[in-house]
Motif scaffolding. Structure first.
Motif, PDB file in Angstrom:
ATOM      1  N   GLN A 101       0.840  -1.208   0.000  1.00 10.55           N
ATOM      2  CA  GLN A 101       0.000   0.000   0.000  1.00 10.55           C
ATOM      3  C   GLN A 101       0.874   1.257   0.000  1.00 10.55           C
ATOM      4  OE1 GLN A 101      -2.663   0.272   3.363  1.00 10.55           O
ATOM      5  NE2 GLN A 101      -3.907   1.850   2.413  1.00 10.55           N
ATOM      6  N   ASP A 102       1.953   1.271   0.793  1.00 10.81           N
ATOM      7  CA  ASP A 102       2.885   2.410   0.803  1.00 10.81           C
ATOM      8  C   ASP A 102       3.452   2.639  -0.599  1.00 10.81           C
ATOM      9  OD1 ASP A 102       2.713   2.664   3.626  1.00 10.81           O
ATOM     10  OD2 ASP A 102       4.491   1.395   3.945  1.00 10.81           O
ATOM     11  N   LEU A 103       3.897   1.555  -1.218  1.00  8.11           N
ATOM     12  CA  LEU A 103       4.529   1.664  -2.528  1.00  8.11           C
ATOM     13  C   LEU A 103       3.527   2.086  -3.595  1.00  8.11           C
ATOM     14  CD1 LEU A 103       6.832  -1.476  -2.340  1.00  8.11           C
ATOM     15  CD2 LEU A 103       7.467   0.925  -1.948  1.00  8.11           C
ATOM     16  N   GLU A 104       2.315   1.559  -3.538  1.00  3.40           N
ATOM     17  CA  GLU A 104       1.281   1.940  -4.507  1.00  3.40           C
ATOM     18  C   GLU A 104       0.926   3.416  -4.372  1.00  3.40           C
ATOM     19  OE1 GLU A 104      -1.791  -0.922  -3.675  1.00  3.40           O
ATOM     20  OE2 GLU A 104      -0.831  -2.465  -4.913  1.00  3.40           O
ATOM     21  N   PHE A 105       0.876   3.913  -3.134  1.00  8.42           N
ATOM     22  CA  PHE A 105       0.627   5.334  -2.904  1.00  8.42           C
ATOM     23  C   PHE A 105       1.741   6.161  -3.540  1.00  8.42           C
ATOM     24  CE2 PHE A 105       1.618   9.127  -0.387  1.00  8.42           C
ATOM     25  CZ  PHE A 105       0.451   9.848  -0.579  1.00  8.42           C
ATOM     26  N   ALA A 106       2.994   5.775  -3.304  1.00  8.21           N
ATOM     27  CA  ALA A 106       4.134   6.503  -3.863  1.00  8.21           C
ATOM     28  C   ALA A 106       4.079   6.494  -5.388  1.00  8.21           C
ATOM     29  CB  ALA A 106       5.449   5.897  -3.370  1.00  8.21           C
ATOM     30  N   VAL A 107       3.773   5.349  -5.980  1.00  5.22           N
ATOM     31  CA  VAL A 107       3.697   5.245  -7.440  1.00  5.22           C
ATOM     32  C   VAL A 107       2.615   6.174  -7.976  1.00  5.22           C
ATOM     33  CG1 VAL A 107       3.091   3.708  -9.362  1.00  5.22           C
ATOM     34  CG2 VAL A 107       4.664   2.917  -7.566  1.00  5.22           C
ATOM     35  N   LYS A 108       1.476   6.213  -7.309  1.00  3.99           N
ATOM     36  CA  LYS A 108       0.379   7.090  -7.752  1.00  3.99           C
ATOM     37  C   LYS A 108       0.817   8.555  -7.736  1.00  3.99           C
ATOM     38  CE  LYS A 108      -4.245   8.516  -6.432  1.00  3.99           C
ATOM     39  NZ  LYS A 108      -4.893   8.923  -5.215  1.00  3.99           N
ATOM     40  N   VAL A 109       1.469   8.966  -6.664  1.00  5.11           N
ATOM     41  CA  VAL A 109       1.947  10.346  -6.563  1.00  5.11           C
ATOM     42  C   VAL A 109       2.994  10.635  -7.632  1.00  5.11           C
ATOM     43  CG1 VAL A 109       3.258  11.963  -5.113  1.00  5.11           C
ATOM     44  CG2 VAL A 109       1.407  10.607  -4.110  1.00  5.11           C
ATOM     45  N   ILE A 110       3.944   9.725  -7.795  1.00  2.83           N
ATOM     46  CA  ILE A 110       5.014   9.918  -8.773  1.00  2.83           C
ATOM     47  C   ILE A 110       4.457   9.966 -10.188  1.00  2.83           C
ATOM     48  CG2 ILE A 110       7.101   8.860  -9.749  1.00  2.83           C
ATOM     49  CD1 ILE A 110       7.505   7.736  -6.779  1.00  2.83           C
ATOM     50  N   GLU A 111       3.460   9.144 -10.461  1.00  4.81           N
ATOM     51  CA  GLU A 111       2.827   9.167 -11.787  1.00  4.81           C
ATOM     52  C   GLU A 111       2.226  10.540 -12.067  1.00  4.81           C
ATOM     53  OE1 GLU A 111      -0.181   6.479 -14.485  1.00  4.81           O
ATOM     54  OE2 GLU A 111      -0.291   6.273 -12.307  1.00  4.81           O
ATOM     55  N   GLU A 112       1.501  11.062 -11.096  1.00  2.00           N
ATOM     56  CA  GLU A 112       0.863  12.372 -11.259  1.00  2.00           C
ATOM     57  C   GLU A 112       1.904  13.479 -11.421  1.00  2.00           C
ATOM     58  OE1 GLU A 112      -1.981  15.241  -8.561  1.00  2.00           O
ATOM     59  OE2 GLU A 112      -2.252  13.080  -8.384  1.00  2.00           O
ATOM     60  N   VAL A 113       2.903  13.489 -10.543  1.00  2.00           N
ATOM     61  CA  VAL A 113       3.912  14.553 -10.565  1.00  2.00           C
ATOM     62  C   VAL A 113       4.798  14.462 -11.800  1.00  2.00           C
ATOM     63  CG1 VAL A 113       5.922  15.508  -9.351  1.00  2.00           C
ATOM     64  CG2 VAL A 113       3.857  14.892  -8.068  1.00  2.00           C
ATOM     65  N   SER A 114       5.190  13.256 -12.181  1.00  2.00           N
ATOM     66  CA  SER A 114       6.067  13.118 -13.349  1.00  2.00           C
ATOM     67  C   SER A 114       5.342  13.544 -14.631  1.00  2.00           C
ATOM     68  CB  SER A 114       6.606  11.695 -13.466  1.00  2.00           C
ATOM     69  OG  SER A 114       5.571  10.758 -13.647  1.00  2.00           O
ATOM     70  N   SER A 115       4.034  13.346 -14.687  1.00  2.00           N
ATOM     71  CA  SER A 115       3.262  13.844 -15.830  1.00  2.00           C
ATOM     72  C   SER A 115       3.173  15.363 -15.793  1.00  2.00           C
ATOM     73  CB  SER A 115       1.850  13.250 -15.830  1.00  2.00           C
ATOM     74  OG  SER A 115       1.897  11.883 -16.130  1.00  2.00           O
TER      75      SER A 115
END
Length: 139
Positions: free
Chosen positions: A112-126
């Motif tokens: 869950q921690d990692l999925e949260f980080a991936v979601k944030v990184i996906e949004e920010v990197s876009s």
């Protein structure tokens, strides 16, 4: 140079015994398995997002290249706004064109921690346009 204190030396010895299973448990094995699994999951997700990733498989240190120094602070700030603190590395610690964010994955991170980080990184990197390796339009 200062020598390590006896307490620190004992802590290192104890950690190595746990990793080798000499404490009579499988805690060390479970932690190492979790660390490799977490690291490879996160690295794979960074690549899936189209980010340029350095380092080796199984390594818990995962550098993601940002390249442009002007985007380094924006990446950090935007992640923090979304509840994710990240470590960014720029000049003079790296060359000017190899600025990066460095993720340090732990065995203690949950999926869950990692999925949260991936979601944030996906949004920010876009948002800041660093998804350089995407091969399809619309991602």
């Amino acid at each position: 140079h200062n020598s390590m204190s006896p307490i620190i030396c004992q802590q290192i010895i104890t950690a190595l015994k746990i990793i080798k299973g000499e404490d009579g448990t499988d805690l060390g094995k479970r932690k190492l398995t979790s660390l490799v699994s977490n690291s490879n999951y996160f690295r794979g997700e960074m690549k899936r997002l189209g980010l340029h990733v350095y380092g080796n498989e199984d390594s818990p240190i995962i550098p993601v290249l940002i390249y442009q120094p002007g985007k380094l602070a924006a990446f950090s700030r935007e992640c923090l706004k979304r509840g994710l603190a990240v470590v960014v590395v720029g000049f003079p610690a790296t060359s000017v064109i190899l600025t990066r964010v460095r993720f340090c994955i732990s065995a203690a991170h949950t999926r869950q921690d990692l999925e949260f980080a991936v979601k944030v990184i996906e949004e920010v990197s876009s948002l800041i346009c660093i998804r350089y390796a995407l091969t399809t339009l619309g991602n």
